[in-house]
Structure formats: C-alpha cells, structure tokens
Design an enzyme around this catalytic site. Structure first.
Site, mmCIF file in Angstrom:
data_model
loop_
_atom_site.group_PDB
_atom_site.id
_atom_site.type_symbol
_atom_site.label_atom_id
_atom_site.label_comp_id
_atom_site.label_asym_id
_atom_site.label_seq_id
_atom_site.Cartn_x
_atom_site.Cartn_y
_atom_site.Cartn_z
ATOM 1 C CB THR A 436 -22.005 51.164 13.951
ATOM 2 O OG1 THR A 436 -21.071 50.677 14.891
ATOM 3 C CG2 THR A 436 -23.270 51.513 14.639
ATOM 4 C CB THR A 454 -22.671 48.516 16.639
ATOM 5 O OG1 THR A 454 -21.293 48.424 16.290
ATOM 6 C CG2 THR A 454 -22.808 48.344 18.139
ATOM 7 C CD GLU A 456 -15.906 48.703 18.109
ATOM 8 O OE1 GLU A 456 -16.475 49.787 17.893
ATOM 9 O OE2 GLU A 456 -14.708 48.517 17.806
ATOM 10 C CG ASP A 478 -16.725 50.412 21.899
ATOM 11 O OD1 ASP A 478 -15.766 50.495 21.111
ATOM 12 O OD2 ASP A 478 -17.900 50.602 21.536
ATOM 13 N N GLY A 523 -19.840 55.187 13.048
ATOM 14 C CA GLY A 523 -18.554 55.867 12.919
ATOM 15 C C GLY A 523 -17.761 55.987 14.200
HETATM 16 N N1 GLU Z 1 -18.770 50.450 19.148
HETATM 17 C C1 GLU Z 1 -18.976 51.819 18.784
HETATM 18 C C2 GLU Z 1 -19.840 52.523 19.792
HETATM 19 O O1 GLU Z 1 -20.660 51.909 20.406
HETATM 20 C C3 GLU Z 1 -19.608 51.943 17.470
HETATM 21 C C4 GLU Z 1 -18.734 51.372 16.436
HETATM 22 C C5 GLU Z 1 -18.685 52.168 15.203
HETATM 23 O O2 GLU Z 1 -19.587 52.911 14.867
HETATM 24 O O3 GLU Z 1 -17.724 52.022 14.521
HETATM 25 O O4 GLU Z 1 -19.710 53.685 19.958
#
Ligand code: GLU
Length: 625
Positions: A436, A454, A456, A478, A523
């Site tokens: 992201t 992102t 993901e 997610d 993150g």
């Molecule tokens: N998919 C994650 C989210 O939407 C973010 C992915 C990431 O920051 O590693 O929270």
C-alpha cells in the site's frame, strides 16, 4: 523509491512547467544516474529515445516552505504533484496526478488494478468529505467463499495467488469522482505525467529492485507478469531504467476514453477474462475468480461523511466503514485521554516506557473492538466507538503498572457507559498486509487530501492483465475466511458485492477550524497504530512532524505479542515494556508514512520517511531557504 537526484537541480520557470503540463509532460527532465555507466534499459526504448523521468526537487524526508506541499514515498511521483500545484492545480488535482504516477513507480503497492480511500478538506467550505473507492467482491461471493468443504479456511497464500481475491478495482473511479467533485483540471491532463513515466521510464531504486526480487517466484507463475516485471528473467537492477509501455497504453486509454474503458469497455473485458481464467506457466494452474463484466459495470465509488472524533480539542477526520481506520485511530486517541484522567498523569509528561505502555494498551483495546464490530455491514456503532464515554468505560481495565492480559475482550459500544463491559475475548489476529501507499497534499488555498491506495499485498495477486501492464489486487483476502471468534458474529466475512474491511487511515486534523495536519501510512493492520502514533508523537510528545514520522514504532493489536522496531524492542524501552508484562517481538520496520503539518502562519512542513522502505519524498512548491 528513489536513488536519483539531479546534481544541480534547476528550478524550472513557471511558464515551462505550465507548458509541460499542458502537453502532458511532467517537466522533470535532467536525471543523473547513480553510476557513471549509462543506465541499463528494460522494456522498450522510450519513444524518441527520451530519457527516463526524474525529479527536480531533491529527495528529502522533510521540506518546509509555502505554495503547497506533496509527500509520497517516491520523488518522481511527488514531483508530479508539485508540478501540478505550481501550475495552479489544487490539492485534488495534485493528489490524483501523484497517485497515478505512484501506480507506475510503485506498481506493487498501488495502481489502476486496486482501490483506496480519498479524504478531502475543502478550505472554503471548512468541510471534510471522503470517497470510498474500496474494491468490491463479485456478486456471487458468500461467506463460504474462502472455506474448504469441511468449513476450514482455505490456504491463505494459495488464495492470494489466484483469481479469487481480485475485487472490482475502485481506483480509476475514485480519481474520476475526486476530480469531478473537487478538481480544477481534466482527468486526462492529470494522468498525462503518469503515462509519460510509464512510457519513458524511471530509474529503478533499491526498494523497487528488492520488492521485485521478493516476488520473483510468484510472478514467474504468471507469464505476463514475468514478461512485464522480470524483463530478461530477473528483477531490474538498481540504477537501470524501467519502462512499462503496456501501462502507458492503459493510461492513454483511460485518458482518451475515460474510466469507462475499465468499467464498461475493452480494458474491463480483458481484466475479467484474466480473473476468470488466469494465464499461468504450462503445468501450473491457479483457482479462477468469479468477477463478471456486470460486476464491473455495477461498481460505484461512494461519497461518505468522514468519521469524526475529538481529541485534545482538535477535530480528527478519518475514513468510515469499510475501513476501520477512522474508528481505530479515534478510539486510540480517546483512550489515551481517558488514561490521563484515570492516572492523573498526562501522557505528555510520562517517560518513554510509560508512553508506549499507554499507547500499546489503547491500541490493543481498540483492536479488540475493531475486530468485533467493523466490517461492511449495516449498523456498525461508529459514533459510539469514537465517543469519549465508550473510551472512558474501556479505560477501566488499564493499569499503569502491568500490561492487560491479551487477548482483551471487546467492549459494548451501546451508549450506556457505567462500568467495564466484558465479553468474549477474541484471540485470533486477522491477517495483515505489508503493502500500500499513502500520499498527503496541501495546496496554496489550504485544501488538503489524505489518500491511501493499495493493491493489498506487495505485488497484489501477481496477475497482470495481458497487454495492459498493471497488476490486479488481492484485496478480498482482507475478508476473514472464517469467523475470528467462533460463536461471535463476524462482520467481515465475504458477501455478495461486499467490500472487505480495511485498516487504511487517511487522516485530516483540524484545530479550531484550521487545517492542522494531514497523515497516513501503509502497513496492513499496523496502519492504524502507525497513524495514531504519529498523531500522538506530534500532539502529545511535542515532536515535529518529521520527528514524529521518524520515531521508532510499536504496533500492538491485541495479539499475544506485539511488534516493535529494533530501537524500541532491542533497547531499554523494550526492557521496560517487558517488565510491565508486554511480549515484544522485534520487527525491522513498521509503516511507510507521509504527513504534512500546517503551521499557524501557513508554513507547510511536508514529511516522509527518512529510511523506512528506502525513504520517502517530501516536497513543497516554494522551499524555505
Ligand atoms: N489491504 C490493507 C487494508 O486495506 C492494506 C494493505 C497494506 O497496507 O499492506 O487495510
């Protein structure tokens, strides 16, 4: 990103920059390569032998000045935003142009195959509004989507590298909606610099090289991904030029035909065909997804009011459901205030161990509630979760002398806050990503954007749409594959056209109606703790925004152990936390944040990471000398 710096940056004239933008050419010309040798070229030569796109302002972690500010993880992308601002564009224009550029230079973190959340502050109307551009599940998905026949969860990594976790992308529609609502330039103009970077290339830095290497094995399962991102069969070398003419073509299509090329046109048809029948190397196969062209056509970004919470008299605005970011950050800040009252000592006055102890307890508590209540379902008690009354009740478990036993129970955000609510403890940590990207923008009029986007995981699903040069997200991982706590309702199970819960926390802070701070981070679930820690570092511990970003991070999310960077985990602070009962594991780095602080007299301080992920890039239009 970022190893290049022009030896003697030339400040471009306004006219040259405006002309460059009008022609769709980011006026970022002179590029020095890190070595004396000519950079090795990957992909096709730039059209007309053009040099790769660079940046004029230096790559630094903190820049102070006026006229507008952009902070992102990459100097080429930040420069694109600065050029837009300098040419008279507003914060939304700059954010969209920067995001599109990040889709080229950070293709494993973001891009047109993904989604995100856009938070906007309108300085004239004194109003914060958001766009939910989260990916959506196909209409056929239900809560058994990621379970085996016996009800157990499918293997996570197998699902990631397949067509199954690919959600309908929200990013192109987010850009279109943001520009329609708040922009002053045409989307086709704003995507031109990104198209140019894709076509003429950029110089590969160590982070891009390493991310490619880390993903080389799974990328090689998909011949198209290997063709685009492993040219010559390996990760492009640091210092070489990387071009992606297929992505340039995709961006050109979006520029000329509009984003309907993806939602109703040939780009969408190619995308769906690939999701439903991913092309893999001979002898291998992966599960097919179920997305249809109807899913694409039905997709809408959603205008939403932000989550609003109060902290130390400031107004904190964040992203609502399906993100857990706004409520997560708001609850942590409220809990820290509640601990002040409960202990009679201010968090601004305690030592480093006690400060991180409080932060850890607040984070773990907020995650217990997040895991129980947050998801893309009706009736999430958002207002109660960020109410001070709820935090006051939840703070009753806190002790200054001992960590609360993990996992903590979730609370009852029911509006009736007398004593400690207790319930079943939730012991399973939902999955975290590590990818992201977050960008922060403020323009000369005081409008601001916090935008986290992102695909993901770093490298998403690893599936590239053939001929179009971008990677598809794996956002649907997610969702919780099975309920986090057996017997307790889980709002984050997959469902038809449902959006998976996110932790992305693009945040805008107003102080007495005045724009004060813009912040956010990538993150995975640690996004919430990183963003909250930056706010606490700045407002509570008195750190400058640059120092608040640079400060070592801890992330406690109600698991039996909590992560901390080595400066905490391996030193006396970690020892102090362990003495209080915290189980700390050392982790090399958490987050890759950006932020902009707006001083009382309008002085802008843009801040990015000094070292995490290779360091980010903070820029202002007119640097203070
Ligand atoms: N998919 C994650 C989210 O939407 C973010 C992915 C990431 O920051 O590693 O929270």
């Amino acid at each position: 990103m970022g190893t290049l710096r022009s030896a003697a940056p030339v400040r471009p004239t306004r006219r040259r920059l405006a002309a460059g933008l009008a022609l769709g050419v980011a006026a970022t010309l002179a590029v020095a390569t890190p070595s004396t040798a000519a950079p090795q070229d990957h992909g096709h030569p730039g059209r007309g032998g053009r040099p790769p796109v660079g940046h004029q302002l230096p790559k630094v972690a903190v820049m102070t000045g006026s006229g507008g500010a952009v902070s992102s993880v990459d100097p080429v992308a930040s420069q694109v935003g600065i050029d837009v601002l300098r040419a008279g564009g507003n914060a939304t224009d700059a954010a969209v142009a920067t995001a599109a550029a990040l889709g080229v230079t950070e293709p494993y973190s973001t891009g047109i195959g993904g989604g995100g959340f856009f938070v906007h502050y309108d300085a004239r109307k004194h109003r914060v509004q958001t766009i939910d551009g989260r990916e959506a599940a196909p209409a056929t998905y239900d809560e058994n989507q990621f379970r085996n026949a016996d009800g157990t969860a499918k293997d996570f990594d197998t699902v990631v590298n397949s067509g199954q976790p690919v959600g309908v992308p929200g990013t192109p529609a987010t850009w279109e909606r943001a520009v329609d609502r708040w922009g002053s330039r045409r989307l086709s103009t704003l995507l031109a610099p990104a198209e140019r970077i894709a076509r003429d290339g950029f110089v590969v830095d160590a982070t891009f090289h390493q991310q490619t290497l880390d993903n080389a094995e799974r990328f090689s399962t998909f011949p198209e991904t290997a063709r685009v991102f492993l040219p010559g069969g390996t990760a492009p070398a640091t210092g070489s030029v990387f071009r992606n003419p297929d992505l340039a073509r995709a961006l050109r299509l979006l520029r000329t035909e509009g984003v309907d090329a993806l939602y109703r046109g040939r780009l969408g048809r190619d995308l769906v065909a690939q999701v439903r029948n991913p092309t893999t190397t001979p002898g291998t196969s992966v599960a097919a997804g179920e997305m249809t062209t109807r899913d694409l056509a039905r997709y809408r970004v959603l205008d939403k009011d932000p989550v609003h919470s109060r902290y130390r008299g400031k107004d904190i605005y964040g992203m609502p459901v399906p993100s857990s970011g706004g409520t997560g950050v708001g609850e942590i800040l409220n809990l820290v205030e509640a601990y002040d009252r409960r202990t009679g000592t201010k968090t601004s006055d305690v030592d480093a161990v006690q400060y991180l102890h409080r932060f850890s307890e607040a984070s773990a508590t907020a995650f217990a509630d997040r895991n129980r209540y947050l998801g893309d379902v009706r009736g999430v008690p958002v207002r109660e979760l960020v109410s001070q009354g709820f935090a006051d009740e939840r703070s009753c478990l806190f002790s200054a002398t001992a960590a609360m036993p993990r996992p903590l129970p979730f609370g009852s955000p029911d509006g009736d806050y007398a004593d400690c609510g207790t319930a079943t403890a939730s012991g399973v940590l939902p999955h975290d990503g590590t990818s992201t990207t977050h960008l922060s923008v403020v323009d000369r009029w005081g409008n601001a954007v916090a935008y986290t986007s992102t695909i993901e995981q770093t490298g998403g699903s690893a599936i590239t749409v053939p001929g179009w040069g971008f990677i598809l997200n794996n956002e649907l991982t997610d969702f919780d594959f099975v309920p986090v706590t057996p017997g307790v309702p889980d709002p984050n199970l997959p469902g038809p056209s449902k959006r998976p819960r996110s932790s992305m926390s693009p945040t805008i802070v107003l102080d007495d109606g005045r724009l004060d701070l813009v912040a956010g981070s990538p993150g995975g679930a640690s996004i919430i703790t990183t963003t909250a820690q930056i706010l606490l570092g700045h407002f509570e511990r008195g750190l400058s925004v640059g120092d608040a970003l640079a400060a070592p991070r801890l992330s406690s999310r109600n698991g039996t152990s909590e992560q901390a960077e080595p400066a905490i985990a391996d030193g006396p602070t970690g020892a102090g936390l362990r003495a209080l009962g915290h189980t700390i594991t050392s982790t090399p780095e958490i987050g890759a944040a950006t932020a902009i602080d707006v001083g009382r007299h309008g002085l802008l301080t843009a801040a990015a990471e000094p070292t995490r992920r290779g360091g980010g890039s903070a820029m202002v239009v007119w640097p203070r000398r």
